[in-house]
Motif scaffolding. Structure first.
Motif, PDB file in Angstrom:
ATOM      1  N   ILE A  58       1.136  11.933  -9.997  1.00  0.00           N
ATOM      2  CA  ILE A  58       0.481  13.250  -9.986  1.00  0.00           C
ATOM      3  C   ILE A  58       1.503  14.367 -10.171  1.00  0.00           C
ATOM      4  O   ILE A  58       1.243  15.343 -10.874  1.00  0.00           O
ATOM      5  CB  ILE A  58      -0.316  13.428  -8.678  1.00  0.00           C
ATOM      6  N   LEU A  59       2.667  14.209  -9.544  1.00  0.00           N
ATOM      7  CA  LEU A  59       3.700  15.244  -9.626  1.00  0.00           C
ATOM      8  C   LEU A  59       4.504  15.187 -10.925  1.00  0.00           C
ATOM      9  O   LEU A  59       5.305  16.080 -11.191  1.00  0.00           O
ATOM     10  CB  LEU A  59       4.649  15.136  -8.429  1.00  0.00           C
ATOM     11  N   GLY A  60       4.318  14.144 -11.717  1.00  0.00           N
ATOM     12  CA  GLY A  60       4.985  14.080 -13.013  1.00  0.00           C
ATOM     13  C   GLY A  60       6.235  13.229 -13.048  1.00  0.00           C
ATOM     14  O   GLY A  60       6.934  13.210 -14.059  1.00  0.00           O
ATOM     15  N   PHE A  61       6.549  12.548 -11.976  1.00  0.00           N
ATOM     16  CA  PHE A  61       7.711  11.669 -11.954  1.00  0.00           C
ATOM     17  C   PHE A  61       7.270  10.275 -12.409  1.00  0.00           C
ATOM     18  O   PHE A  61       7.107   9.350 -11.617  1.00  0.00           O
ATOM     19  CB  PHE A  61       8.312  11.602 -10.546  1.00  0.00           C
ATOM     20  N   PHE A  62       7.089  10.134 -13.718  1.00  0.00           N
ATOM     21  CA  PHE A  62       6.482   8.921 -14.250  1.00  0.00           C
ATOM     22  C   PHE A  62       7.391   7.702 -14.134  1.00  0.00           C
ATOM     23  O   PHE A  62       6.904   6.587 -13.960  1.00  0.00           O
ATOM     24  CB  PHE A  62       6.062   9.135 -15.699  1.00  0.00           C
ATOM     25  N   THR A  63       8.698   7.883 -14.220  1.00  0.00           N
ATOM     26  CA  THR A  63       9.612   6.763 -14.075  1.00  0.00           C
ATOM     27  C   THR A  63       9.575   6.222 -12.651  1.00  0.00           C
ATOM     28  O   THR A  63       9.513   5.010 -12.435  1.00  0.00           O
ATOM     29  CB  THR A  63      11.053   7.176 -14.437  1.00  0.00           C
ATOM     30  N   LEU A  64       9.594   7.129 -11.687  1.00  0.00           N
ATOM     31  CA  LEU A  64       9.493   6.724 -10.286  1.00  0.00           C
ATOM     32  C   LEU A  64       8.135   6.092 -10.003  1.00  0.00           C
ATOM     33  O   LEU A  64       8.048   5.102  -9.264  1.00  0.00           O
ATOM     34  CB  LEU A  64       9.710   7.933  -9.370  1.00  0.00           C
ATOM     35  N   ALA A  65       7.101   6.620 -10.606  1.00  0.00           N
ATOM     36  CA  ALA A  65       5.762   6.061 -10.418  1.00  0.00           C
ATOM     37  C   ALA A  65       5.677   4.647 -10.969  1.00  0.00           C
ATOM     38  O   ALA A  65       5.086   3.766 -10.342  1.00  0.00           O
ATOM     39  CB  ALA A  65       4.721   6.958 -11.083  1.00  0.00           C
ATOM     40  N   ALA A  66       6.266   4.420 -12.122  1.00  0.00           N
ATOM     41  CA  ALA A  66       6.249   3.082 -12.713  1.00  0.00           C
ATOM     42  C   ALA A  66       7.037   2.088 -11.864  1.00  0.00           C
ATOM     43  O   ALA A  66       6.603   0.946 -11.670  1.00  0.00           O
ATOM     44  CB  ALA A  66       6.810   3.129 -14.128  1.00  0.00           C
ATOM     45  N   ALA A  67       8.164   2.522 -11.340  1.00  0.00           N
ATOM     46  CA  ALA A  67       8.970   1.644 -10.494  1.00  0.00           C
ATOM     47  C   ALA A  67       8.233   1.309  -9.204  1.00  0.00           C
ATOM     48  O   ALA A  67       8.199   0.145  -8.777  1.00  0.00           O
ATOM     49  CB  ALA A  67      10.316   2.294 -10.189  1.00  0.00           C
ATOM     50  N   ALA A  68       7.640   2.305  -8.583  1.00  0.00           N
ATOM     51  CA  ALA A  68       6.912   2.064  -7.330  1.00  0.00           C
ATOM     52  C   ALA A  68       5.689   1.191  -7.573  1.00  0.00           C
ATOM     53  O   ALA A  68       5.355   0.334  -6.739  1.00  0.00           O
ATOM     54  CB  ALA A  68       6.504   3.395  -6.705  1.00  0.00           C
ATOM     55  N   VAL A 104       0.840  -1.207   0.000  1.00  0.00           N
ATOM     56  CA  VAL A 104       0.000   0.000   0.000  1.00  0.00           C
ATOM     57  C   VAL A 104       0.870   1.251   0.000  1.00  0.00           C
ATOM     58  O   VAL A 104       0.580   2.224  -0.713  1.00  0.00           O
ATOM     59  CB  VAL A 104      -0.965  -0.021   1.206  1.00  0.00           C
ATOM     60  N   LEU A 105       1.951   1.241   0.767  1.00  0.00           N
ATOM     61  CA  LEU A 105       2.859   2.387   0.794  1.00  0.00           C
ATOM     62  C   LEU A 105       3.476   2.642  -0.583  1.00  0.00           C
ATOM     63  O   LEU A 105       3.529   3.791  -1.046  1.00  0.00           O
ATOM     64  CB  LEU A 105       3.968   2.165   1.824  1.00  0.00           C
ATOM     65  N   CYS A 106       3.911   1.594  -1.267  1.00  0.00           N
ATOM     66  CA  CYS A 106       4.477   1.751  -2.611  1.00  0.00           C
ATOM     67  C   CYS A 106       3.427   2.255  -3.590  1.00  0.00           C
ATOM     68  O   CYS A 106       3.730   3.065  -4.469  1.00  0.00           O
ATOM     69  CB  CYS A 106       5.068   0.443  -3.096  1.00  0.00           C
ATOM     70  N   PHE A 107       2.182   1.791  -3.430  1.00  0.00           N
ATOM     71  CA  PHE A 107       1.108   2.272  -4.292  1.00  0.00           C
ATOM     72  C   PHE A 107       0.855   3.759  -4.072  1.00  0.00           C
ATOM     73  O   PHE A 107       0.677   4.511  -5.034  1.00  0.00           O
ATOM     74  CB  PHE A 107      -0.170   1.472  -4.034  1.00  0.00           C
ATOM     75  N   VAL A 108       0.843   4.198  -2.833  1.00  0.00           N
ATOM     76  CA  VAL A 108       0.645   5.625  -2.534  1.00  0.00           C
ATOM     77  C   VAL A 108       1.793   6.450  -3.102  1.00  0.00           C
ATOM     78  O   VAL A 108       1.571   7.521  -3.684  1.00  0.00           O
ATOM     79  CB  VAL A 108       0.499   5.837  -1.011  1.00  0.00           C
ATOM     80  N   ILE A 109       3.009   5.958  -2.974  1.00  0.00           N
ATOM     81  CA  ILE A 109       4.164   6.663  -3.557  1.00  0.00           C
ATOM     82  C   ILE A 109       4.017   6.747  -5.074  1.00  0.00           C
ATOM     83  O   ILE A 109       4.302   7.796  -5.674  1.00  0.00           O
ATOM     84  CB  ILE A 109       5.474   5.958  -3.167  1.00  0.00           C
ATOM     85  N   ALA A 110       3.548   5.673  -5.699  1.00  0.00           N
ATOM     86  CA  ALA A 110       3.357   5.680  -7.148  1.00  0.00           C
ATOM     87  C   ALA A 110       2.300   6.689  -7.565  1.00  0.00           C
ATOM     88  O   ALA A 110       2.474   7.406  -8.557  1.00  0.00           O
ATOM     89  CB  ALA A 110       2.964   4.288  -7.630  1.00  0.00           C
ATOM     90  N   VAL A 111       1.218   6.771  -6.811  1.00  0.00           N
ATOM     91  CA  VAL A 111       0.155   7.730  -7.145  1.00  0.00           C
ATOM     92  C   VAL A 111       0.647   9.160  -6.989  1.00  0.00           C
ATOM     93  O   VAL A 111       0.438  10.002  -7.880  1.00  0.00           O
ATOM     94  CB  VAL A 111      -1.092   7.469  -6.269  1.00  0.00           C
ATOM     95  N   VAL A 112       1.330   9.448  -5.900  1.00  0.00           N
ATOM     96  CA  VAL A 112       1.841  10.809  -5.672  1.00  0.00           C
ATOM     97  C   VAL A 112       2.879  11.171  -6.726  1.00  0.00           C
ATOM     98  O   VAL A 112       2.870  12.286  -7.272  1.00  0.00           O
ATOM     99  CB  VAL A 112       2.419  10.938  -4.245  1.00  0.00           C
ATOM    100  N   ALA A 113       3.779  10.253  -7.043  1.00  0.00           N
ATOM    101  CA  ALA A 113       4.798  10.516  -8.058  1.00  0.00           C
ATOM    102  C   ALA A 113       4.158  10.716  -9.428  1.00  0.00           C
ATOM    103  O   ALA A 113       4.601  11.571 -10.209  1.00  0.00           O
ATOM    104  CB  ALA A 113       5.805   9.376  -8.108  1.00  0.00           C
TER     105      ALA A 113
END
Length: 53
Positions: free
Chosen positions: A17-27, A6-15
């Motif tokens: 939204i902020l435009g960090f798509f590579t970090l979002a995909a990894a999370a 769940v924590l990784c999913f929340v990090i992916a959603v926040v990333a």
């Protein structure tokens, strides 16, 4: 394990939204793997937990 997923999913959603798509995909990938591991361990614990009773 589920908490980490769940924590990784929340990090992916926040990333995302902020435009960090590579970090979002990894999370999101990490969250998927952790969730699958959680499901496997949960099913195994249900099967072997009932065997004792």
């Amino acid at each position: 394990m589920l908490g980490w997923a769940v924590l990784c999913f929340v990090i992916a959603v926040v990333a995302g939204i902020l435009g960090f798509f590579t970090l979002a995909a990894a999370a999101a990938s990490i969250a998927k793997v952790l969730f699958v591991v959680f499901l496997i361990l949960f099913v195994v614990s249900l099967i072997f937990g009932r065997r004792r009773a």
